[in-house]
Design a protein around this motif. Sequence first.
Motif, PDB file in Angstrom:
ATOM      1  N   ASN A 154       0.806  -1.222   0.000  1.00  0.00           N
ATOM      2  CA  ASN A 154       0.000   0.000   0.000  1.00  0.00           C
ATOM      3  C   ASN A 154       0.842   1.277   0.000  1.00  0.00           C
ATOM      4  OD1 ASN A 154      -2.469  -1.508   0.136  1.00  0.00           O
ATOM      5  ND2 ASN A 154      -2.072  -1.843   2.316  1.00  0.00           N
ATOM      6  N   PRO A 155       1.709   1.443  -0.998  1.00  0.00           N
ATOM      7  CA  PRO A 155       2.528   2.662  -1.070  1.00  0.00           C
ATOM      8  C   PRO A 155       1.649   3.896  -1.218  1.00  0.00           C
ATOM      9  CG  PRO A 155       2.618   1.461  -3.142  1.00  0.00           C
ATOM     10  CD  PRO A 155       1.909   0.563  -2.166  1.00  0.00           C
ATOM     11  N   ILE A 156       2.022   4.953  -0.531  1.00  0.00           N
ATOM     12  CA  ILE A 156       1.204   6.174  -0.530  1.00  0.00           C
ATOM     13  C   ILE A 156       1.851   7.304  -1.307  1.00  0.00           C
ATOM     14  CG2 ILE A 156       0.112   5.599   1.662  1.00  0.00           C
ATOM     15  CD1 ILE A 156       2.044   7.548   3.010  1.00  0.00           C
ATOM     16  N   ALA A 157       3.046   7.055  -1.882  1.00  0.00           N
ATOM     17  CA  ALA A 157       3.753   8.109  -2.612  1.00  0.00           C
ATOM     18  C   ALA A 157       4.648   7.472  -3.656  1.00  0.00           C
ATOM     19  CB  ALA A 157       4.584   8.955  -1.652  1.00  0.00           C
ATOM     20  N   PRO A 158       5.041   8.215  -4.695  1.00  0.00           N
ATOM     21  CA  PRO A 158       6.011   7.677  -5.660  1.00  0.00           C
ATOM     22  C   PRO A 158       7.328   7.360  -4.955  1.00  0.00           C
ATOM     23  CG  PRO A 158       4.972   9.696  -6.476  1.00  0.00           C
ATOM     24  CD  PRO A 158       4.592   9.576  -5.036  1.00  0.00           C
ATOM     25  N   LYS A 159       8.092   6.460  -5.542  1.00  0.00           N
ATOM     26  CA  LYS A 159       9.387   6.069  -4.963  1.00  0.00           C
ATOM     27  C   LYS A 159      10.523   6.637  -5.805  1.00  0.00           C
ATOM     28  CE  LYS A 159      12.236   2.016  -3.828  1.00  0.00           C
ATOM     29  NZ  LYS A 159      12.444   2.387  -2.413  1.00  0.00           N
ATOM     30  N   PRO A 160      11.355   7.574  -5.264  1.00  0.00           N
ATOM     31  CA  PRO A 160      12.486   8.107  -6.030  1.00  0.00           C
ATOM     32  C   PRO A 160      13.462   7.008  -6.422  1.00  0.00           C
ATOM     33  CG  PRO A 160      12.032   9.485  -4.108  1.00  0.00           C
ATOM     34  CD  PRO A 160      11.217   8.228  -3.950  1.00  0.00           C
ATOM     35  N   THR A 161      14.046   7.143  -7.616  1.00  0.00           N
ATOM     36  CA  THR A 161      14.986   6.136  -8.112  1.00  0.00           C
ATOM     37  C   THR A 161      16.354   6.713  -8.464  1.00  0.00           C
ATOM     38  OG1 THR A 161      14.149   6.414 -10.381  1.00  0.00           O
ATOM     39  CG2 THR A 161      13.142   4.673  -9.039  1.00  0.00           C
ATOM     40  N   THR A 162      16.566   7.996  -8.243  1.00  0.00           N
ATOM     41  CA  THR A 162      17.860   8.592  -8.588  1.00  0.00           C
ATOM     42  C   THR A 162      18.969   8.012  -7.720  1.00  0.00           C
ATOM     43  OG1 THR A 162      17.363  10.428  -7.098  1.00  0.00           O
ATOM     44  CG2 THR A 162      16.931  10.760  -9.438  1.00  0.00           C
ATOM     45  N   GLN A 163      20.200   8.068  -8.238  1.00  0.00           N
ATOM     46  CA  GLN A 163      21.349   7.476  -7.558  1.00  0.00           C
ATOM     47  C   GLN A 163      22.459   8.502  -7.327  1.00  0.00           C
ATOM     48  OE1 GLN A 163      22.050   4.327 -10.413  1.00  0.00           O
ATOM     49  NE2 GLN A 163      20.553   2.965  -9.462  1.00  0.00           N
ATOM     50  N   PHE A 164      22.065   9.754  -7.055  1.00  0.00           N
ATOM     51  CA  PHE A 164      23.047  10.823  -6.868  1.00  0.00           C
ATOM     52  C   PHE A 164      24.031  10.497  -5.748  1.00  0.00           C
ATOM     53  CE2 PHE A 164      19.276  13.613  -8.220  1.00  0.00           C
ATOM     54  CZ  PHE A 164      19.562  13.429  -9.560  1.00  0.00           C
ATOM     55  N   GLU A 165      23.528   9.855  -4.681  1.00  0.00           N
ATOM     56  CA  GLU A 165      24.383   9.578  -3.525  1.00  0.00           C
ATOM     57  C   GLU A 165      25.486   8.573  -3.853  1.00  0.00           C
ATOM     58  OE1 GLU A 165      21.223   6.518  -3.662  1.00  0.00           O
ATOM     59  OE2 GLU A 165      21.254   8.706  -3.856  1.00  0.00           O
ATOM     60  N   GLN A 166      25.324   7.806  -4.944  1.00  0.00           N
ATOM     61  CA  GLN A 166      26.353   6.845  -5.339  1.00  0.00           C
ATOM     62  C   GLN A 166      27.330   7.439  -6.350  1.00  0.00           C
ATOM     63  OE1 GLN A 166      24.696   2.861  -6.314  1.00  0.00           O
ATOM     64  NE2 GLN A 166      22.744   3.676  -5.594  1.00  0.00           N
ATOM     65  N   MET A 167      27.049   8.644  -6.834  1.00  0.00           N
ATOM     66  CA  MET A 167      27.922   9.296  -7.803  1.00  0.00           C
ATOM     67  C   MET A 167      29.067   9.998  -7.080  1.00  0.00           C
ATOM     68  SD  MET A 167      25.059  10.928 -10.374  1.00  0.00           S
ATOM     69  CE  MET A 167      23.887   9.887 -11.230  1.00  0.00           C
ATOM     70  N   ASP A 168      30.188  10.173  -7.770  1.00  0.00           N
ATOM     71  CA  ASP A 168      31.318  10.883  -7.181  1.00  0.00           C
ATOM     72  C   ASP A 168      30.953  12.322  -6.853  1.00  0.00           C
ATOM     73  OD1 ASP A 168      33.427   8.795  -7.354  1.00  0.00           O
ATOM     74  OD2 ASP A 168      33.022   8.960  -9.505  1.00  0.00           O
ATOM     75  N   TYR A 169      30.207  12.953  -7.748  1.00  0.00           N
ATOM     76  CA  TYR A 169      29.686  14.301  -7.532  1.00  0.00           C
ATOM     77  C   TYR A 169      28.261  14.350  -8.066  1.00  0.00           C
ATOM     78  CZ  TYR A 169      34.757  15.294  -7.662  1.00  0.00           C
ATOM     79  OH  TYR A 169      36.122  15.277  -7.473  1.00  0.00           O
ATOM     80  N   ALA A 170      27.442  15.160  -7.457  1.00  0.00           N
ATOM     81  CA  ALA A 170      26.109  15.378  -8.021  1.00  0.00           C
ATOM     82  C   ALA A 170      26.244  16.114  -9.348  1.00  0.00           C
ATOM     83  CB  ALA A 170      25.256  16.192  -7.059  1.00  0.00           C
ATOM     84  N   PRO A 171      25.452  15.771 -10.367  1.00  0.00           N
ATOM     85  CA  PRO A 171      25.516  16.495 -11.639  1.00  0.00           C
ATOM     86  C   PRO A 171      25.035  17.930 -11.467  1.00  0.00           C
ATOM     87  CG  PRO A 171      23.654  14.991 -11.617  1.00  0.00           C
ATOM     88  CD  PRO A 171      24.441  14.705 -10.373  1.00  0.00           C
ATOM     89  N   VAL A 172      25.560  18.811 -12.280  1.00  0.00           N
ATOM     90  CA  VAL A 172      25.120  20.207 -12.223  1.00  0.00           C
ATOM     91  C   VAL A 172      23.640  20.304 -12.584  1.00  0.00           C
ATOM     92  CG1 VAL A 172      25.411  22.510 -13.242  1.00  0.00           C
ATOM     93  CG2 VAL A 172      27.419  21.124 -12.662  1.00  0.00           C
ATOM     94  N   TYR A 173      23.211  19.470 -13.531  1.00  0.00           N
ATOM     95  CA  TYR A 173      21.809  19.458 -13.948  1.00  0.00           C
ATOM     96  C   TYR A 173      21.194  18.094 -13.613  1.00  0.00           C
ATOM     97  CZ  TYR A 173      22.783  23.791 -16.378  1.00  0.00           C
ATOM     98  OH  TYR A 173      23.141  25.091 -16.659  1.00  0.00           O
ATOM     99  N   PRO A 174      20.659  17.947 -12.396  1.00  0.00           N
ATOM    100  CA  PRO A 174      20.071  16.664 -12.004  1.00  0.00           C
ATOM    101  C   PRO A 174      18.842  16.334 -12.845  1.00  0.00           C
ATOM    102  CG  PRO A 174      20.424  18.090 -10.090  1.00  0.00           C
ATOM    103  CD  PRO A 174      20.591  18.942 -11.314  1.00  0.00           C
ATOM    104  N   VAL A 175      18.584  15.050 -12.986  1.00  0.00           N
ATOM    105  CA  VAL A 175      17.346  14.557 -13.577  1.00  0.00           C
ATOM    106  C   VAL A 175      16.669  13.703 -12.509  1.00  0.00           C
ATOM    107  CG1 VAL A 175      16.281  13.166 -15.388  1.00  0.00           C
ATOM    108  CG2 VAL A 175      18.274  14.600 -15.906  1.00  0.00           C
ATOM    109  N   TYR A 176      15.452  14.087 -12.130  1.00  0.00           N
ATOM    110  CA  TYR A 176      14.736  13.413 -11.050  1.00  0.00           C
ATOM    111  C   TYR A 176      13.837  12.328 -11.645  1.00  0.00           C
ATOM    112  CZ  TYR A 176      16.139  17.968  -9.248  1.00  0.00           C
ATOM    113  OH  TYR A 176      16.856  19.098  -8.936  1.00  0.00           O
ATOM    114  N   SER A 177      13.873  11.139 -11.055  1.00  0.00           N
ATOM    115  CA  SER A 177      13.080  10.026 -11.572  1.00  0.00           C
ATOM    116  C   SER A 177      12.492   9.241 -10.412  1.00  0.00           C
ATOM    117  CB  SER A 177      13.934   9.118 -12.461  1.00  0.00           C
ATOM    118  OG  SER A 177      15.031   8.586 -11.735  1.00  0.00           O
ATOM    119  N   TRP A 178      11.449   8.457 -10.710  1.00  0.00           N
ATOM    120  CA  TRP A 178      10.722   7.753  -9.658  1.00  0.00           C
ATOM    121  C   TRP A 178       9.890   6.620 -10.238  1.00  0.00           C
ATOM    122  CZ3 TRP A 178      10.237  12.831 -11.138  1.00  0.00           C
ATOM    123  CH2 TRP A 178       9.160  13.117 -11.999  1.00  0.00           C
ATOM    124  N   ILE A 179       9.421   5.746  -9.338  1.00  0.00           N
ATOM    125  CA  ILE A 179       8.402   4.762  -9.681  1.00  0.00           C
ATOM    126  C   ILE A 179       7.064   5.428  -9.398  1.00  0.00           C
ATOM    127  CG2 ILE A 179       7.425   2.491  -9.152  1.00  0.00           C
ATOM    128  CD1 ILE A 179      10.247   1.731  -8.142  1.00  0.00           C
TER     129      ILE A 179
END
Length: 459
Positions: A154-179
């Motif tokens: 019974n999920p009540i919200a979309p689930k983020p799928t980005t992996q910024f925390e696993q990248m060496d640096y966050a990209p200057v222009y992030p792309v946000y994604s989710w289930i």
Amino acid sequence: MIGTLCLAAGLLAETTAMAATTNQTNKRVIQKTAQSPRVIAFGRNDEKTSPAKTVEEKQVKPLAMKIGKIRLTWPERPSAVQYQVVVLRSEQDVEANIALAKEQIFTNGVDLDLSRFGEDAGKFYWKVCALDYNGNPIGHFSKPQPILEGSELNPIAPKPTTQFEQMDYAPVYPVYSWIPTEGAKHHEVQVYRTSPDGDTLVHSLRAGTYDVYEDGGYTTPGKYYWRVRAVDAYGFAISEWSGRKYFTVTAPTPIAALGDSITHGGGAMSVPPGYLLYDWETYSSVPVKNIGFSGNTTGDMLERFERDVLPFSPRVLVIMGGVNDYRAGTNGWHIVQNLKAIKEKCDAYGIIPVFLTPTPINPTLMVKRAHIDQPPYDWKTHQDYVNDWVMQQTYHLDIASMLSDSSGWLNASYTTDGLHPDYFGKKYIGEQVGLYLKQHFPWVTNTLTKKPVPQYMGH
């Protein structure tokens, strides 16, 4: 695997990926027809592709319980354009045992409504198979596992799928994604900057089903987070906000990369740059700051140099651009003038430029699959002009040749949409860049720490 039978009916729906087009620089679009592919496999399964346990690692014994909605997730698979999930009434993997099958899932997770099955749903099993552009299975279905094992009820919200925390640096222009929440087509994303005095809303973005491309670069050091919720066509919330997904902007970053969507990331038509999978920076043996922006021409890269590059004070700047120029008819001489101007800026600010030959394209796949405009007949002439100039620079690396077929086009085995290299292409670029940087700039690279490079199923 021997003993596995795959029955395929129908072809994969037409899909488009327009993130790298000049006119649509901040999003990918997936267009689907009413016809759905169907790939059902029975018998033995590939243990290596078993879905990941995403909520609990312990075994959950199937119980008789009433399930409303349930969220299933699994590891992303290289070259997958979409996935198919099959829900079985028990562990017995036969066609007569299918309770539900869902296709055209364009991310590595899905929400399913099982309320109509009542308490029987608690005893169900499920499996997943990755599909390519043509709807053919990539490998085999995962081994069926209990529906309650590693799932979210019974999920009540979309689930983020980005992996910024696993990248060496966050990209200057992030792309946000989710289930997405089951049934939702529209979403709203909010981005905040944190501080001891409280969180400050940076801005809100209106989004479609799966992702949204950031159009404002993040160059101010600090800690940020984003969240997403489903909304209706009028912007009214139909879900709760998701959990927060953090990313940190740091400066200086000794090595950075300026470029278009090839540098920005993403691939296989449906996977956005928020994942590690199709970012070439992932496979570099030294950390590289991603300053790519999908759809950029060399003129765009030149225009945003001071705004996006200088805040990070890189000692070395990897530069790759031109594909969006010559596929749109820009003369090779004009492309080189822009690259020369970027080089002059590097010289003026004490930055060492490393130029990469821009990747080739595959016009047939671009037009047929991605519905990108037919490039001019002489695009190869202008790419060659740019590559010749790049190869004359003090620091340069030829990555285009290895990605080309005998005609000089982007090898079809390296791309889905004819424009963006996929897993093997991005992996090759990243590995070659990392090796080059280590060989030529050890005084920079020896002080840097690289995060682990992910290993993907079957590779």
